[in-house]
Design a protein around this motif. Structure first.
Motif, PDB file in Angstrom:
ATOM      1  N   GLY A 172    -106.550 -70.327 -22.119  1.00  0.00           N
ATOM      2  CA  GLY A 172    -107.514 -71.282 -22.651  1.00  0.00           C
ATOM      3  C   GLY A 172    -108.751 -70.640 -23.248  1.00  0.00           C
ATOM      4  O   GLY A 172    -109.449 -71.253 -24.046  1.00  0.00           O
ATOM      5  N   ALA A 173    -109.039 -69.407 -22.839  1.00  0.00           N
ATOM      6  CA  ALA A 173    -110.222 -68.698 -23.327  1.00  0.00           C
ATOM      7  C   ALA A 173    -109.973 -67.203 -23.177  1.00  0.00           C
ATOM      8  O   ALA A 173    -109.133 -66.781 -22.388  1.00  0.00           O
ATOM      9  N   ILE A 174    -110.706 -66.415 -23.929  1.00  0.00           N
ATOM     10  CA  ILE A 174    -110.616 -64.968 -23.795  1.00  0.00           C
ATOM     11  C   ILE A 174    -111.359 -64.582 -22.523  1.00  0.00           C
ATOM     12  O   ILE A 174    -112.509 -64.944 -22.331  1.00  0.00           O
ATOM     13  N   GLY A 175    -110.678 -63.864 -21.658  1.00  0.00           N
ATOM     14  CA  GLY A 175    -111.286 -63.441 -20.405  1.00  0.00           C
ATOM     15  C   GLY A 175    -111.862 -62.043 -20.495  1.00  0.00           C
ATOM     16  O   GLY A 175    -111.726 -61.346 -21.502  1.00  0.00           O
ATOM     17  N   ASN A 176    -112.512 -61.641 -19.427  1.00  0.00           N
ATOM     18  CA  ASN A 176    -113.128 -60.321 -19.330  1.00  0.00           C
ATOM     19  C   ASN A 176    -112.526 -59.578 -18.148  1.00  0.00           C
ATOM     20  O   ASN A 176    -112.140 -60.192 -17.151  1.00  0.00           O
ATOM     21  N   SER A 177    -112.498 -58.269 -18.246  1.00  0.00           N
ATOM     22  CA  SER A 177    -111.985 -57.471 -17.141  1.00  0.00           C
ATOM     23  C   SER A 177    -112.826 -56.216 -16.944  1.00  0.00           C
ATOM     24  O   SER A 177    -113.472 -55.725 -17.868  1.00  0.00           O
ATOM     25  N   ILE A 178    -112.800 -55.738 -15.700  1.00  0.00           N
ATOM     26  CA  ILE A 178    -113.429 -54.477 -15.321  1.00  0.00           C
ATOM     27  C   ILE A 178    -112.318 -53.609 -14.757  1.00  0.00           C
ATOM     28  O   ILE A 178    -111.506 -54.064 -13.956  1.00  0.00           O
ATOM     29  N   TRP A 179    -112.277 -52.366 -15.198  1.00  0.00           N
ATOM     30  CA  TRP A 179    -111.253 -51.418 -14.749  1.00  0.00           C
ATOM     31  C   TRP A 179    -111.929 -50.253 -14.055  1.00  0.00           C
ATOM     32  O   TRP A 179    -112.775 -49.580 -14.643  1.00  0.00           O
ATOM     33  N   LEU A 180    -111.570 -50.025 -12.801  1.00  0.00           N
ATOM     34  CA  LEU A 180    -112.088 -48.877 -12.059  1.00  0.00           C
ATOM     35  C   LEU A 180    -111.153 -47.700 -12.287  1.00  0.00           C
ATOM     36  O   LEU A 180    -109.934 -47.862 -12.324  1.00  0.00           O
ATOM     37  N   ARG A 181    -111.740 -46.530 -12.457  1.00  0.00           N
ATOM     38  CA  ARG A 181    -110.959 -45.309 -12.656  1.00  0.00           C
ATOM     39  C   ARG A 181    -111.637 -44.161 -11.936  1.00  0.00           C
ATOM     40  O   ARG A 181    -112.857 -44.187 -11.721  1.00  0.00           O
ATOM     41  N   LYS A 182    -110.871 -43.176 -11.553  1.00  0.00           N
ATOM     42  CA  LYS A 182    -111.406 -41.999 -10.877  1.00  0.00           C
ATOM     43  C   LYS A 182    -112.285 -41.215 -11.834  1.00  0.00           C
ATOM     44  O   LYS A 182    -111.882 -40.893 -12.956  1.00  0.00           O
ATOM     45  N   ARG A 183    -113.509 -40.936 -11.406  1.00  0.00           N
ATOM     46  CA  ARG A 183    -114.444 -40.178 -12.234  1.00  0.00           C
ATOM     47  C   ARG A 183    -114.012 -38.724 -12.343  1.00  0.00           C
ATOM     48  O   ARG A 183    -113.640 -38.095 -11.369  1.00  0.00           O
ATOM     49  N   LYS A 184    -114.065 -38.206 -13.558  1.00  0.00           N
ATOM     50  CA  LYS A 184    -113.773 -36.792 -13.799  1.00  0.00           C
ATOM     51  C   LYS A 184    -115.050 -35.989 -13.549  1.00  0.00           C
ATOM     52  O   LYS A 184    -116.156 -36.521 -13.718  1.00  0.00           O
ATOM     53  N   PRO A 185    -114.934 -34.711 -13.188  1.00  0.00           N
ATOM     54  CA  PRO A 185    -116.134 -33.890 -12.992  1.00  0.00           C
ATOM     55  C   PRO A 185    -117.043 -33.930 -14.218  1.00  0.00           C
ATOM     56  O   PRO A 185    -116.583 -33.767 -15.345  1.00  0.00           O
ATOM     57  N   GLY A 186    -118.315 -34.197 -13.997  1.00  0.00           N
ATOM     58  CA  GLY A 186    -119.300 -34.235 -15.075  1.00  0.00           C
ATOM     59  C   GLY A 186    -119.319 -35.509 -15.884  1.00  0.00           C
ATOM     60  O   GLY A 186    -120.150 -35.676 -16.770  1.00  0.00           O
ATOM     61  N   GLU A 187    -118.433 -36.431 -15.602  1.00  0.00           N
ATOM     62  CA  GLU A 187    -118.346 -37.670 -16.391  1.00  0.00           C
ATOM     63  C   GLU A 187    -119.398 -38.688 -15.933  1.00  0.00           C
ATOM     64  O   GLU A 187    -119.539 -38.940 -14.747  1.00  0.00           O
TER      65      GLU A 187
END
Length: 142
Positions: free
Chosen positions: A58-73
């Protein structure tokens, strides 16, 4: 419109529990784990949370994706809705012309889903933008 955001975290399990609890009162839910073995090496394992509109049709939704941080990122990854593949192409070209760096030419990315067309650029400060048209999203009013 923002389509999705990647948040790079030190401990995915701990952050997954935190975000699921913190966003639940706002109608967000855990909805998907993306196994990176299904796509190119540049795409990490991802854990997704979605708002109440995501996938509703019915509508465009939003998402958040968690990911493992790389060194220095420390940078941000922001996905922005495009209304057509042509808009993806135009935004990609405009970003490069404005000094951005290529991080993935416009292409169909079926490993994320059918009709997922996107392009990626790195901005002047190292943040990544993804311009994305999802064939399965409902059309936005003109």
């Amino acid at each position: 419109m923002i389509d999705h955001v990647y948040i790079s975290v030190k401990d995915v399990s701990r952050s997954r529990a935190f975000y699921a609890a913190a966003l639940k009162p706002l109608g967000w839910r855990e909805f998907f784990e993306y196994d990176s073995s299904a796509g190119p090496a540049s795409v990490p394992d991802l854990f997704g949370l979605a708002d109440r509109s995501y996938g509703s049709g019915g509508a465009i939704g939003n998402s958040i994706w968690l990911r493992k941080r790389k060194p220095g990122e420390t940078g941000l990854y922001l996905g922005l809705v495009a209304d057509s593949p042509q808009e993806v192409d135009a935004a990609y070209a405009a970003a490069l012309a404005a000094g951005g760096q290529d991080a993935g030419e416009p292409a169909l990315r079926a490993y994320f889903g059918p009709g997922y067309y996107a392009a990626n650029v790195i901005d002047l400060d190292g943040n990544e933008l993804e311009f994305v048209n999802k064939e399965f999203n409902p059309k936005r009013p003109a």
